[in-house]
Design a protein around this motif. Structure first.
Motif, PDB file in Angstrom:
ATOM      1  N   VAL A 187       0.880  -1.066  -0.370  1.00  0.00           N
ATOM      2  CA  VAL A 187       0.019   0.374   0.430  1.00  0.00           C
ATOM      3  C   VAL A 187       0.906   1.396   0.227  1.00  0.00           C
ATOM      4  O   VAL A 187       0.626   2.070  -1.248  1.00  0.00           O
ATOM      5  CB  VAL A 187      -1.097  -0.448   1.042  1.00  0.00           C
ATOM      6  N   GLN A 188       1.951   0.991   0.840  1.00  0.00           N
ATOM      7  CA  GLN A 188       2.651   2.729   0.982  1.00  0.00           C
ATOM      8  C   GLN A 188       3.363   2.934  -0.492  1.00  0.00           C
ATOM      9  O   GLN A 188       3.370   4.027  -1.252  1.00  0.00           O
ATOM     10  CB  GLN A 188       3.531   1.663   2.240  1.00  0.00           C
ATOM     11  N   GLU A 189       3.927   1.643  -1.581  1.00  0.00           N
ATOM     12  CA  GLU A 189       4.640   1.959  -3.113  1.00  0.00           C
ATOM     13  C   GLU A 189       3.309   2.421  -3.760  1.00  0.00           C
ATOM     14  O   GLU A 189       3.439   3.120  -4.418  1.00  0.00           O
ATOM     15  CB  GLU A 189       4.506   1.203  -3.259  1.00  0.00           C
ATOM     16  N   ILE A 190       1.722   2.079  -3.209  1.00  0.00           N
ATOM     17  CA  ILE A 190       1.024   2.091  -4.738  1.00  0.00           C
ATOM     18  C   ILE A 190       0.671   3.744  -4.060  1.00  0.00           C
ATOM     19  O   ILE A 190       0.665   4.538  -5.040  1.00  0.00           O
ATOM     20  CB  ILE A 190      -0.449   1.239  -3.777  1.00  0.00           C
ATOM     21  N   LEU A 191       0.728   4.177  -2.611  1.00  0.00           N
ATOM     22  CA  LEU A 191       0.190   5.742  -2.864  1.00  0.00           C
ATOM     23  C   LEU A 191       1.812   6.170  -2.599  1.00  0.00           C
ATOM     24  O   LEU A 191       1.193   7.102  -3.323  1.00  0.00           O
ATOM     25  CB  LEU A 191       0.297   5.843  -0.858  1.00  0.00           C
TER      26      LEU A 191
END
Length: 879
Positions: free
Chosen positions: A227-231
């Motif tokens: 999720v952190q990479e997506i964000l």
């Protein structure tokens, strides 16, 4: 509708080992299409054989871990105008028939049609998600890219159509789940690692697919990093694929569950900016606000969520991403019903309650969750609101029985009992299937008192065994709580009088005498009293007074021996409570539900005191014969001790005083040596109007050793906190002498603390103010270690008691140059702190109060030390 001769629709399907799905998929689609193309990628089951029942256009393709390659291979075979991409784990229904007419009327510039897919998520087909995806293409206008979760690349105008495809592919066995997870995850990871020039938005797309894959695997710990990479990419690009709405919604639920509610809120408001028509964020916001009990917001977001979901259900083709929250509709209704109940809006509560238990969507564990929450909320309502929701309460009980839920109904039963409202008590039967529950139901239905059955047993044999086990207490309890009119009572007493135990036998004879006396059977009464004296001569002193009264007048109202017997054997004891220790506490808390007796009320109050003080107070107050309970005032006082209201603390003090006057053994609970006698020398000190900060019986944790009152109040005075009654110096002196012969908790100063303080003081000599052998020995050892002289004429002093006992420092510090004063303070938030209870102490000073007094005496150099939770010290010097 009838198919035209026109070759309008071809189905293109790739398959492998789908024998359990193919009949359903092909059988349902065949009536609405003109051609079925099946490309098999290596089935080893009966998939090909089943496919031949529906088409002869079967082709074979060697699998290369590339879905797009297989899909593109299948697209070379269709011959009709339109191609429907269809999978073996899908199905269509009658409403799909309209697709032919819809396609025939489309203008020539439309190349792609979006259709809604409804995903089933469980074997009961109750949990669903819905999304609209590109499914129908003009022949030759589409190709697929990427090896997993292949994306359709198409041109031309797009339209949406309301013809739903039903997908069963997310309902997996454990074995299938594992194999699909491993295959999908490995392909996505391979794509992400090997495709170096993957555009950022495509990378986000596959990261989102990886997130969804990991959700079903065992590596959930990687989700946060994904999720952190997506964000990070979304923030940089200021752009997000539609699948990101799904993943970030699921992430927001995780954040909420972890307690990161503000972060969840921010993320959800961001999602609403991206796509205002999406209902998912509204549900998650509802969950966030419910977790914090912001019920006005629960209503706001809940109602908006339901409006958005209604639009989705009517127009599923308009949503090109998966609407996950559709499966949470019953949950939203349940939470809204709770919220409206909080605001006493019974109309809206009923409206949402009627939709909260949608059997077509709910699984048993969700029903359990909603039932538990609703029962808890209903139990908390005021009496007026409660009486208006009885029909819904009845429905909850019926639903709970249908789903065989395990629920606690006692709070509701208490409410109904207290309000005396009409109700079908048989609805409680499935949840009261223990012996205690059965007795509760019998009491509710017929008024039958169940106390004897619960404590002693249902039949004569059980009762006799229990009385034998409990001894005199059991016998007295039995006699007091079983009616004389019950024939079983005399049967049991007659059996008990034949016991070998002369005490039980003698008392049983005496009690039979009492029964006959009340019935005016004087001859029999005298006979049994005589037998009682013969069997157990000690009873003669009780019986004599009865016989003397009978000589004056034969009167059935003459009091028999029972009351004096009970007082003699039970005085200053908590009657029968010890014998109930092994009974379930949850049942003892509600013993009053099976009996209206004072005993049942007392036991319930004692056991429920910690969890429900108000209920305990009501039960104590409702006891008719309070004199029968030697500990009642003491237990009642305990209910008021933790209050911060003067009125309640005053009640605690009043009841503690009454308790020790009624039961003198409460004057020395811990060691049981010094009974309360009211003789505790004290001096008039302080002001009765000063605020009470603590009240209690100090003998719970210590002992006043007969010279310091067990009942203590701490008040906040102008200069310090002080104990009341304020024991005298002489009482302190006697107490310290007596303390030498008792092993009791002591608040002493650790040698390490003395060494540290004396090192800072840096005096050449020192003396200890108190002449306590134990501390004197420690102090002298410290002076030897530090090379300090111990001298009785030193002007440098050390004390461990002065601050906690002396009203002022003047006399003790006269001509003192410097010193260290140790003292103790309680944790003011903890009423169980030993400092409150310590008999020696009569004053508590704060750091500021200590310093003020020392400065008033002319000391200019003052340092403070904090050694542990309770121990403090102050170092002081003159110039």
């Amino acid at each position: 509708m009838e198919k035209s001769n026109r070759c309008l629709i071809s189905v293109a399907m790739i398959t492998k080992n789908e024998e359990h799905n193919l009949d359903r998929a092909l059988g349902s689609i065949k009536p609405y299409v003109d051609e079925i193309i099946v490309v098999d990628t290596g089935s080893t089951d009966k998939s090909v054989e089943i496919a031949r029942k529906y088409t002869d256009k079967i082709y074979f393709y060697e699998w290369h871990d590339d879905f797009s390659a297989a899909r593109n291979y299948s697209l070379q075979f269709p011959t009709c105008e339109w191609v429907l991409i269809y999978d073996a784990d899908e199905e269509v229904r009658e409403d799909f028939a309209g697709i032919r007419e819809f396609l025939e009327k489309l203008p020539d510039d439309v190349n792609t049609v979006y259709l809604p897919t409804l995903n089933y998520l469980d074997w009961d087909l109750k949990k669903t998600e819905i999304a609209s995806t590109a499914r129908v293409f003009r022949n030759g206008t589409v190709k697929y890219e990427n090896i997993i979760h292949n994306q359709a690349i198409y041109k031309g105008k797009i339209v949406e159509a309301p013809f739903t495809i039903y997908h069963y592919g997310y309902i997996w066995t454990r074995k299938l789940r594992k194999s699909k997870y491993e295959r999908t995850r490995n392909l996505i990871v391979k794509l992400l690692n090997e495709t170096k020039d993957l555009p950022s938005q495509e990378r986000v797309y596959y990261l989102c697919q990886l997130y969804k894959a990991e959700l079903i695997g065992s590596r959930k710990y990687v989700l946060y990093d994904i999720v952190q990479e997506i964000l990070s990419i979304i923030t940089s690009d200021k752009k997000m694929p539609s699948i990101g709405l799904e993943v970030l919604f699921m992430h927001s639920l995780d954040l909420n569950n972890k307690g990161f509610r503000e972060e969840a809120r921010n993320l959800l408001h961001f999602l609403l900016k991206v796509e205002p028509s999406n209902p998912d964020p509204y549900y998650a916001l509802l969950a966030v606000e419910e977790a914090e009990e912001n019920y006005s917001k629960v209503i706001e977001y809940g109602e908006e969520f339901l409006k958005k979901i209604d639009y989705v259900e009517k127009n599923p083709e308009k949503f090109a991403w998966t609407i996950i929250s559709i499966k949470y509709v019953p949950s939203a209704h349940a939470l809204l019903s709770i919220a409206y109940l909080r605001y006493k809006n019974v109309r809206k509560f009923k409206e949402h309650f009627s939709k909260a238990f949608d059997k077509s969507r709910l699984l048993p564990h969700e029903v359990q969750k909603f039932v538990t929450a609703l029962l808890k909320e209903i139990a908390k309502t005021d009496d007026s609101t409660f009486s208006k929701v009885l029909n819904e309460l009845a429905e909850i009980l019926r639903i709970s029985a249908e789903y065989e839920l395990k629920i606690s109904v006692f709070e509701i039963l208490e409410k109904i009992t207290n309000l005396h409202v009409e109700f079908d008590f048989s609805l409680f039967s499935p949840f009261l299937n223990t012996r205690f529950g059965t007795l509760v139901l019998e009491k509710l239905k017929s008024g039958k008192d169940g106390l004897i059955s619960y404590v002693l047993g249902e039949n004569e044999e059980e009762i006799l065994d229990k009385i034998k086990e409990y001894g005199i207490e059991g016998l007295i309890f039995f006699h007091e709580n079983m009616s004389d009119d019950d024939p079983v009572k005399l049967k049991i007493l007659n059996k008990l009088r034949k016991f070998e135990d002369e005490t039980i036998s003698g008392i049983s004879n005496a009690l039979i005498g009492d029964i006959n006396l009340r019935k005016a059977n004087y001859s029999l009464a005298l006979d049994y009293y005589k037998r009682a004296s013969q069997v157990f001569p000690e009873l003669s002193r009780f019986i004599k007074s009865v016989l003397d009264d009978l000589k004056t007048k034969l009167d059935p109202t003459i009091e028999g021996v029972f009351k004096e017997l009970k007082e003699f054997y039970i005085k200053n004891k908590e009657f029968m409570v010890g014998n109930l220790r092994n009974f379930p506490k949850a049942e003892l808390e509600r013993l009053y539900l099976i009996s209206d007796s004072d005993f049942a009320k007392y036991v319930s109050a004692v056991n429920i005191a910690v969890s429900n003080k108000e209920m305990a107070k009501r039960l104590f107050e409702s006891i008719t014969n309070k004199e029968d309970f030697q500990f009642l005032e003491y237990k009642y006082a305990k209910l008021f001790e933790e209050s911060d209201k003067d009125e309640d603390l005053g009640k605690a003090l009043d009841y503690h005083r009454k308790a020790v006057e009624k039961n003198v053994n409460l004057g020395d609970i811990l060691i049981g040596t010094y009974r309360f006698d009211g003789f505790y020398p004290h001096e008039e000190f302080g002001n009765s109007q000063d605020k009470i900060v603590w009240v209690g019986n100090i003998s719970e944790k210590h002992s006043g050793l007969g010279v310091i009152s067990p009942i203590r109040v701490w008040r906040k005075g102008e200069k310090f906190y002080y104990a009341s009654p304020f024991h005298t110096d002489e009482a302190i002196k006697i107490y310290k002498e007596r303390l030498k012969t008792h092993k009791l908790p002591r608040l002493t100063v650790n040698k390490k603390y003395i060494l540290e303080a004396l090192s800072y003081l840096n005096a050449s000599d020192i003396k200890l103010i108190e002449k306590d052998d134990e501390h004197l020995k420690i102090v002298k050892a410290c002076t030897l270690e530090l090379g300090i002289e111990y001298s009785e004429v030193s002007k440098n002093i050390l004390s461990y008691e002065l601050i906690n006992t002396a009203k002022e420092f003047n006399s003790a510090l006269k001509n003192v140059q410097s010193g260290v004063l140790f003292y103790f303070v309680p944790d003011f938030e903890n009423r169980e702190d030993m400092v409150w209870y310590y008999p020696l102490f009569r004053i508590i000073r704060t750091r500021k109060q200590v310093e003020t007094e020392l400065r008033n005496l002319g000391y200019t150099h003052i340092e403070h030390f904090v050694f542990d939770e309770n121990t403090r010290a102050v170092l002081f010097k003159r110039k």
